[in-house]
Design a protein around this motif. Structure first.
Motif, short mmCIF file in Angstrom:
data_model
loop_
_atom_site.label_atom_id
_atom_site.label_comp_id
_atom_site.label_asym_id
_atom_site.label_seq_id
_atom_site.Cartn_x
_atom_site.Cartn_y
_atom_site.Cartn_z
N TRP A 75 30.52 79.01 25.57
CA TRP A 75 31.42 80.15 25.75
C TRP A 75 32.43 80.24 24.61
CZ3 TRP A 75 36.81 80.41 26.86
CH2 TRP A 75 37.45 79.17 26.89
N LEU A 76 32.66 79.13 23.90
CA LEU A 76 33.62 79.13 22.79
C LEU A 76 33.15 80.01 21.63
CD1 LEU A 76 34.51 75.31 22.74
CD2 LEU A 76 35.96 77.18 23.58
N LYS A 77 31.86 80.27 21.55
CA LYS A 77 31.32 81.13 20.49
C LYS A 77 31.89 82.54 20.55
CE LYS A 77 26.93 78.71 19.78
NZ LYS A 77 25.45 78.82 19.80
N LYS A 78 32.41 82.92 21.70
CA LYS A 78 32.99 84.25 21.84
C LYS A 78 34.18 84.46 20.90
CE LYS A 78 31.79 84.65 26.76
NZ LYS A 78 32.33 84.82 28.15
N PHE A 79 34.82 83.36 20.50
CA PHE A 79 36.01 83.46 19.64
C PHE A 79 35.65 83.62 18.17
CE2 PHE A 79 37.45 81.13 23.40
CZ PHE A 79 38.60 81.84 23.73
N GLY A 80 34.41 83.39 17.81
CA GLY A 80 33.99 83.49 16.42
C GLY A 80 33.23 82.26 15.97
N GLU A 81 32.83 82.26 14.71
CA GLU A 81 32.07 81.13 14.17
C GLU A 81 33.02 79.99 13.85
OE1 GLU A 81 28.71 80.04 10.81
OE2 GLU A 81 29.75 81.96 10.74
N ILE A 82 32.81 78.86 14.50
CA ILE A 82 33.69 77.71 14.32
C ILE A 82 33.23 76.89 13.12
CG2 ILE A 82 34.58 75.60 15.38
CD1 ILE A 82 34.08 76.91 18.12
N ALA A 83 34.14 76.70 12.16
CA ALA A 83 33.83 75.89 10.98
C ALA A 83 34.08 74.42 11.25
CB ALA A 83 34.67 76.35 9.78
N VAL A 84 35.22 74.11 11.85
CA VAL A 84 35.59 72.73 12.19
C VAL A 84 36.34 72.77 13.52
CG1 VAL A 84 36.77 70.62 11.46
CG2 VAL A 84 35.89 72.20 9.73
N MET A 85 36.06 71.78 14.38
CA MET A 85 36.72 71.74 15.67
C MET A 85 37.12 70.31 16.02
SD MET A 85 35.45 73.25 19.37
CE MET A 85 34.01 72.18 19.55
N GLN A 86 38.24 70.17 16.71
CA GLN A 86 38.64 68.88 17.25
C GLN A 86 38.93 69.03 18.73
OE1 GLN A 86 42.56 66.59 16.49
NE2 GLN A 86 41.09 65.55 15.14
N GLU A 87 38.58 67.98 19.50
CA GLU A 87 38.84 67.96 20.93
C GLU A 87 39.71 66.74 21.24
OE1 GLU A 87 35.26 68.89 23.39
OE2 GLU A 87 34.26 69.00 21.44
N PRO A 88 41.03 66.88 21.17
CA PRO A 88 41.92 65.73 21.31
C PRO A 88 41.87 65.05 22.67
CG PRO A 88 43.17 67.78 21.29
CD PRO A 88 41.77 68.12 20.89
N ASN A 89 41.30 65.71 23.67
CA ASN A 89 41.21 65.10 25.00
C ASN A 89 39.83 64.48 25.26
OD1 ASN A 89 42.94 68.03 26.09
ND2 ASN A 89 43.86 66.05 25.65
N SER A 90 38.95 64.54 24.28
CA SER A 90 37.59 64.08 24.48
C SER A 90 37.50 62.56 24.33
CB SER A 90 36.65 64.73 23.46
OG SER A 90 35.37 64.17 23.52
N LYS A 91 36.92 61.92 25.31
CA LYS A 91 36.72 60.47 25.25
C LYS A 91 35.60 60.10 24.28
CE LYS A 91 38.42 59.71 29.97
NZ LYS A 91 38.94 61.07 30.13
N ALA A 92 34.78 61.08 23.90
CA ALA A 92 33.68 60.83 22.97
C ALA A 92 34.18 60.39 21.60
CB ALA A 92 32.82 62.09 22.83
N PHE A 93 35.44 60.74 21.26
CA PHE A 93 36.00 60.38 19.97
C PHE A 93 36.94 59.19 20.07
CE2 PHE A 93 34.79 64.81 19.57
CZ PHE A 93 34.13 64.82 18.35
N GLY A 94 37.09 58.65 21.27
CA GLY A 94 37.90 57.45 21.43
C GLY A 94 39.38 57.70 21.57
N TRP A 95 39.81 58.97 21.65
CA TRP A 95 41.24 59.22 21.76
C TRP A 95 41.62 59.98 23.03
CZ3 TRP A 95 39.89 61.54 16.55
CH2 TRP A 95 39.27 62.78 16.68
N GLY A 96 40.67 60.19 23.92
CA GLY A 96 40.97 60.90 25.16
C GLY A 96 41.77 60.06 26.15
#
Length: 301
Positions: A73-94
């Motif tokens: 659904w995020l594609k509705k905002f446009g083409e994403i070049a770079v994204m960060q998910e600060p709450n995501s546990k997948a990156f070890g910082w959630g």
């Protein structure tokens, strides 16, 4: 999802009006989104608008999890070049963040626009909505968000220090310079730069903040990391501050240190006199003497 180059050749950056229209249209068409409000610099009447400002958007939703389960659904905002998910546990910082209550996507789009999108359930939104005076309500389908006063930056004003806080900052600056000097004489440049930038220099930064604030009755913000310094400081003082940032050359670091010491003393005495504090000139002079000795010792080798 992020296939395109950032600002591809010929791609036009969407205007502020186009961005807000899109943000609101997505919310209006999605029944799961019940309200929208704006935070950040775009709400601040004291900040000069430009095309680089982020869109700090909060969507108030009934349930966060369906949005996480289908990120398409995020594609509705446009083409994403770079994204960060600060709450995501997948990156070890959630950490222990509760994804059932809120979630954040930081998105930089291929046209150069950026949206910091926060999803909050109603309970969380109500707790946070009134925390920041830089808030503007954009949409409220259920009429549950309280009305707000006109957005202002009062929440971000620099607080007047106490004598104890002032002394603490001064002591931290002068004391930790001995570590920087020893590191320079040991040729430990990575250590020196880390100590200088992360321990010593923030104390100077604090004094610059206090200096600006006391001239404005502590009713002002200098922006994140002093990004408004050029506008708020005199040209001479701004240039003096910039000269406290060195390149990795040892001689350049020494000169930046001495520049920082001079500016720190000037600001410290100025603030102390303005606020009726005392300034520990003995501590200042003793460390200056130590630094001069260490500098000469290294250059005499």
């Amino acid at each position: 999802m992020a296939s395109g180059l950032l600002i591809e050749e010929g791609e036009k950056m969407r205007t502020e009006e186009e961005m807000f229209q899109m943000i609101l249209e997505i919310a209006k068409q999605d029944e799961r989104i019940r309200a929208v409000y704006l935070n950040g610099s775009r709400t601040n009447p004291n900040v000069k608008k430009d095309e680089y400002q982020d869109f700090d958007i909060v969507y108030v939703v009934n349930d966060v999890i369906p949005f996480l389960n289908n990120p398409e659904w995020l594609k509705k905002f446009g083409e994403i070049a770079v994204m960060q998910e600060p709450n995501s546990k997948a990156f070890g910082w959630g950490g222990d963040h509760n994804e059932q209550e809120s979630y954040t996507w930081l998105m930089l789009f291929s046209d150069g626009n950026r949206i910091d999108l926060h999803l909050d359930i109603k309970k969380v939104a109500l707790d946070r909505y009134l925390e920041d005076t830089l808030t503007i309500k954009l949409l409220d389908k259920d009429d549950f968000l309280p009305d707000l006063a006109k957005a202002n930056d009062q929440f971000h004003w620099i607080q007047k220090p106490s004598q104890i806080e002032f002394h603490g900052v001064c002591n931290e600056f002068w004391w930790c310079l001995n570590n920087v000097a020893k590191g320079l004489n040991r040729h430990q440049i990575p250590y020196v730069l880390k100590m200088y930038y992360e321990i010593v220099h923030p104390q100077l930064f604090q004094l610059v903040d206090w200096s600006v604030a006391q001239k404005n009755n502590f009713q002002i913000t200098t922006g994140l990391f002093g990004k408004y310094y050029e506008m708020l400081l005199t040209k001479e003082r701004y240039e003096a501050y910039l000269k406290t940032y060195p390149n990795p050359n040892p001689e350049a670091i020494w000169q930046a240190i001495f520049n920082a010491c001079y500016l720190f003393r000037e600001l410290g005495i100025e603030i102390a006199e303005s606020l009726g504090f005392s300034y520990n000139l003995v501590e200042d002079q003793n460390m200056q003497r130590y630094l001069t000795q260490m500098y000469k010792k290294e250059n005499d080798k």
